[in-house]
Design a protein around this motif. Structure first.
Motif, PDB file in Angstrom:
ATOM      1  N   ALA A   1      16.882   3.097 -10.128  1.00  8.69           N
ATOM      2  CA  ALA A   1      17.734   3.056  -8.934  1.00  8.69           C
ATOM      3  C   ALA A   1      19.135   2.562  -9.283  1.00  8.69           C
ATOM      4  CB  ALA A   1      17.104   2.159  -7.875  1.00  8.69           C
ATOM      5  N   ILE A   2      19.222   1.571 -10.160  1.00 10.08           N
ATOM      6  CA  ILE A   2      20.529   1.066 -10.596  1.00 10.08           C
ATOM      7  C   ILE A   2      21.316   2.181 -11.274  1.00 10.08           C
ATOM      8  CG2 ILE A   2      21.665  -0.472 -12.249  1.00 10.08           C
ATOM      9  CD1 ILE A   2      19.388  -2.493 -11.650  1.00 10.08           C
TER      10      ILE A   2
ATOM     11  N   VAL B   1      25.093   1.512 -16.230  1.00  7.10           N
ATOM     12  CA  VAL B   1      24.044   2.502 -16.491  1.00  7.10           C
ATOM     13  C   VAL B   1      23.529   2.353 -17.916  1.00  7.10           C
ATOM     14  CG1 VAL B   1      23.552   4.970 -16.745  1.00  7.10           C
ATOM     15  CG2 VAL B   1      24.918   4.163 -14.814  1.00  7.10           C
ATOM     16  N   GLN B   2      24.452   2.284 -18.869  1.00  9.73           N
ATOM     17  CA  GLN B   2      24.041   2.223 -20.273  1.00  9.73           C
ATOM     18  C   GLN B   2      23.450   0.871 -20.646  1.00  9.73           C
ATOM     19  OE1 GLN B   2      23.885   5.118 -21.318  1.00  9.73           O
ATOM     20  NE2 GLN B   2      25.113   5.771 -19.575  1.00  9.73           N
TER      21      GLN B   2
ATOM     22  N   HIS C   1      28.256  -6.458 -13.261  1.00  8.50           N
ATOM     23  CA  HIS C   1      28.937  -5.166 -13.301  1.00  8.50           C
ATOM     24  C   HIS C   1      28.719  -4.374 -12.015  1.00  8.50           C
ATOM     25  CE1 HIS C   1      29.164  -5.181 -18.002  1.00  8.50           C
ATOM     26  NE2 HIS C   1      29.919  -6.090 -17.425  1.00  8.50           N
ATOM     27  N   LEU C   2      27.529  -4.475 -11.429  1.00  7.14           N
ATOM     28  CA  LEU C   2      27.280  -3.790 -10.166  1.00  7.14           C
ATOM     29  C   LEU C   2      28.190  -4.334  -9.058  1.00  7.14           C
ATOM     30  CD1 LEU C   2      23.385  -3.453 -10.146  1.00  7.14           C
ATOM     31  CD2 LEU C   2      25.035  -1.575 -10.117  1.00  7.14           C
TER      32      LEU C   2
ATOM     33  N   ALA D   1      24.885   3.664  -9.759  1.00  9.21           N
ATOM     34  CA  ALA D   1      26.070   3.456 -10.595  1.00  9.21           C
ATOM     35  C   ALA D   1      26.707   4.780 -11.005  1.00  9.21           C
ATOM     36  CB  ALA D   1      25.706   2.624 -11.818  1.00  9.21           C
ATOM     37  N   VAL D   2      25.894   5.726 -11.425  1.00 12.60           N
ATOM     38  CA  VAL D   2      26.462   7.000 -11.871  1.00 12.60           C
ATOM     39  C   VAL D   2      26.964   7.817 -10.683  1.00 12.60           C
ATOM     40  CG1 VAL D   2      24.401   8.493 -11.808  1.00 12.60           C
ATOM     41  CG2 VAL D   2      26.123   8.814 -13.606  1.00 12.60           C
ATOM     42  N   ALA D   3      26.368   7.615  -9.503  1.00 11.68           N
ATOM     43  CA  ALA D   3      26.835   8.326  -8.315  1.00 11.68           C
ATOM     44  C   ALA D   3      28.272   7.958  -7.966  1.00 11.68           C
ATOM     45  CB  ALA D   3      25.924   8.023  -7.129  1.00 11.68           C
ATOM     46  N   THR D   4      28.679   6.744  -8.309  1.00 13.24           N
ATOM     47  CA  THR D   4      30.045   6.329  -8.001  1.00 13.24           C
ATOM     48  C   THR D   4      31.074   7.153  -8.757  1.00 13.24           C
ATOM     49  OG1 THR D   4      30.117   4.615  -9.722  1.00 13.24           O
ATOM     50  CG2 THR D   4      29.265   3.969  -7.578  1.00 13.24           C
TER      51      THR D   4
END
Length: 399
Positions: free
Chosen positions: A7-8, A105-106, A71-72, A12-15
């Motif tokens: 989910a994270i 993400v990474q 970071h989130l 994150a990548v959706a942003t």
């Protein structure tokens, strides 16, 4: 835990990618010309690129459980800036800032790889990275629907809220990831440069560059012809094509199991052939939406299969510096995505969808050539490292 990590990755990548289906609406709202719309996606990807080099290696030095929520939270701030932007430059800055910290993400993928048993690494990576695909493609559907109902800014308000909520959940639920004494951050960042001297790593990186340039060519450019004659689709209807991509990409979750079975390199080659072929179908967009949907399914299956296989091979080769290795690999991903996003809008403006389709096919063919040229290096140990010292779970040891 795997579900939270996935989910994270998704949020994150959706942003970075949520702007793709609503580029036209954002452009009209903020007065961005058509041939510059690709930069709305590339701004986040360029920020992401900087984060890969400077921030992701921190995961090899500090507790990733604390890095992830930090970071989130910063991603959430960037999303709020975009949602409230009164002018184009504010939106560009907010997207770049959010992209900088979206490299969580990474860090999350590295966390999953580091805590996995060797025999389960591939399937765990496949599950967690499926969140990346859900974020990229699912955000298209949600963004399109929300843009039609409440305007394009609403999606960024939602992403800001989700980033903050997931950050709190990660801090509360993830086990502490104690880092052993490590080298200075500058040494870890320099490690990315040293990875570039390894032929096997460089080969996988070049594959990733062309792979995601091809991917970006489709998803950053497709909204433009679909919103024009003869289709005249709304943002919601364009977003629905994300379901086709999601179907294909989630079908490739099996790639993690294949990687655990020692087939990662073989899967990479076959998937890249499928990627090239997918563009024959995608090129039919001006005449057939059915063929377009089939092409999208094939393309996203191929991209996810190659991506999981690449990460499995590289993390198995470098179990002692997973974050730095993934960060270095994803530099190629970010560069490729940015190149695809910018060149597809320029190509479409000049030659229509035929130009974008040829561009995507060329990128795919280049990835296949890079895979072929890299075959002699697959399975070779790192320079100065005997076979006996390699990780017992390494796929490349068996291929």
């Amino acid at each position: 835990m795997k579900t939270l990590l996935a989910a994270i990755c998704a949020v994150a990548v959706a942003t970075v990618y949520a702007a793709q289906p609503v580029l036209g609406e954002i452009g009209k709202s903020l007065q961005v010309p058509t041939d510059a719309l690709g930069w709305l996606v590339s701004a986040g990807q360029l920020g992401y690129l900087i984060g890969l080099v400077l921030l992701v290696p921190l995961g090899d030095r500090f507790d990733r459980r604390r890095l992830i929520p930090l970071h989130l939270g910063l991603v959430g701030i960037g999303m709020l800036a975009v949602a409230l932007s009164p002018a184009a430059w504010v939106a560009f800055a907010g997207l770049a800032f959010a992209g900088l910290f979206a490299v969580v993400v990474q860090t999350t993928v590295a966390y999953a790889a580091a805590v996995s048993e060797p025999g389960e690494r591939g399937r765990n990576l496949g599950f967690v990275t499926s969140g990346v695909v859900v974020g990229i493609l699912g955000s298209r559907l949600i963004a399109g629907m929300m843009a039609d109902l409440w305007g394009w800014r609403s999606i960024y308000v939602l992403l800001a809220a989700l980033s903050l909520l997931l950050g709190a959940a990660a801090l509360r639920l993830l086990p502490v990831d104690v880092r052993p004494p490590s080298r200075h951050h500058s040494v870890l960042v320099g490690g990315i440069g040293r990875l570039l001297t390894e032929p096997a790593f460089l080969s996988r990186g070049v594959i990733a560059f062309f792979l995601f340039a091809s991917f970006g060519t489709l998803w950053s450019g497709m909204a433009l012809p679909l919103s024009e004659a003869p289709w005249h689709l709304t943002e919601t209807q364009i977003g629905l094509f994300g379901l086709a991509g999601l179907t294909g990409a989630l079908g490739a979750v099996r790639a993690g199991h294949w990687a655990d079975g020692g087939k990662a390199n073989r899967v990479t080659g076959l998937a890249l052939v499928a990627l090239v072929a997918s563009w024959v179908l995608i090129a039919q967009l001006p005449w057939s939406l059915t063929l377009l949907v089939v092409g999208i399914v094939v393309l996203d299956f191929a991209v996810q299969a190659v991506h999981v296989s690449n990460q499995h091979i590289l993390t198995a080769q470098h179990p002692d510096r997973v974050s730095t290795t993934i960060g270095g690999y994803m530099v190629f991903y970010s560069l490729g995505s940015a190149v695809g996003a910018v060149t597809t809008t320029v190509s479409f403006s000049a030659w229509g969808w035929a130009g974008s389709s040829i561009l995507g096919a060329v990128f795919a063919a280049a990835a296949l050539v890079a895979w072929g040229l890299g075959l002699p290096f697959v399975g070779k140990p790192r320079s100065g490292e005997p076979d006996s010292a390699r990780h017992s779970g390494s796929v490349t040891h068996r291929e």
